[in-house]
Write an enzyme that holds these catalytic residues in place. Sequence first.
Site, PDB file in Angstrom:
ATOM      1  N   LYS A 166      -9.148   2.551  -2.619  1.00  0.00           N
ATOM      2  CA  LYS A 166      -9.486   1.986  -1.313  1.00  0.00           C
ATOM      3  C   LYS A 166     -10.893   2.393  -0.906  1.00  0.00           C
ATOM      4  CE  LYS A 166      -7.318   1.337   3.242  1.00  0.00           C
ATOM      5  NZ  LYS A 166      -6.112   1.656   4.031  1.00  0.00           N
ATOM      6  N   GLU A 223       0.841  -1.200   0.000  1.00  0.00           N
ATOM      7  CA  GLU A 223       0.000   0.000   0.000  1.00  0.00           C
ATOM      8  C   GLU A 223       0.879   1.255   0.000  1.00  0.00           C
ATOM      9  OE1 GLU A 223      -3.617   1.878   2.759  1.00  0.00           O
ATOM     10  OE2 GLU A 223      -2.403   0.207   3.502  1.00  0.00           O
ATOM     11  N   CYS A 233      -5.573  -3.111   2.112  1.00  0.00           N
ATOM     12  CA  CYS A 233      -5.425  -3.088   3.571  1.00  0.00           C
ATOM     13  C   CYS A 233      -6.757  -3.258   4.308  1.00  0.00           C
ATOM     14  CB  CYS A 233      -4.700  -1.807   3.983  1.00  0.00           C
ATOM     15  SG  CYS A 233      -4.013  -1.834   5.670  1.00  0.00           S
TER      16      CYS A 233
END
Length: 262
Positions: free
Chosen positions: A114, A45, A147
């Site tokens: 994300k 990330e 994540c």
Amino acid sequence: MPAVLNVVVAQSPAELNSPQDRLSWLTRSLEEHAHQPCDLIILPELFQSGYHVGSKVVDHAEPFDGPFAKSIAELAYTYSTAILYGYSERQDEILYNSAQCFNKKGQLIGHHRKLLLPPGFEGDQFTPGDGCQLFELKGFKVGILICYDVEFPENLRHVALQGADLVAVPTALGAQWGVVSEKVVPTRAFENGVYVCYSNSCGHENGMEFFGGSCVISPDGSDLARAGKTPVFLRSCIKKSDVAAAQSRLPYHKDVQKLPWF
């Protein structure tokens, strides 16, 4: 011929100071491992900008086709492998915590913003994404989550129900959250019968310690490869047939649709 994919999960050192330092590390690593087969490399990330770098996530933000992206595309072409990495994406005045993938011809084939931003600087700097799309690579359907996204079972289930065989997860997992790497990620793979490739940083970055623990998890939930606390290229040869076998053995995707609230 059965579909197989030679995957590398790259656990990079967090202390790299700039996008150029990160490109240099990646170039050296690719050269060192150039003699070994590789179809896809997955990086952490915000690999491009760094994670715990304060306002640098804004300073280093770039569009999906910016200078760093062009350098990654060139490396993908030079070393004949797809490269998937996290970056700070700028679209006009909006920032996203994003990841994208270039194939071995240097063409953009996959992109993800994300979906869920955890408490802290991410919510202050980034705007959430609004969907998941798959891309194809050597007969595999590949999804991306970033994540915190993977910590919600609904997200991986959503991608798996679209037909994903492999879910790539660039992450920035802190040292205090090892349970995610060791327990949550294998559970997500098992409950969906898919491969999960989890790529984290390691070491320290401006006072933040990363857990490391990057891993390749098979569709039965077992470790195919797992990193410790140091930089490494984790290698696995994955087989699409193992996805079909796992999903046939445990038909969660079919049976979940029988629930009255599904």
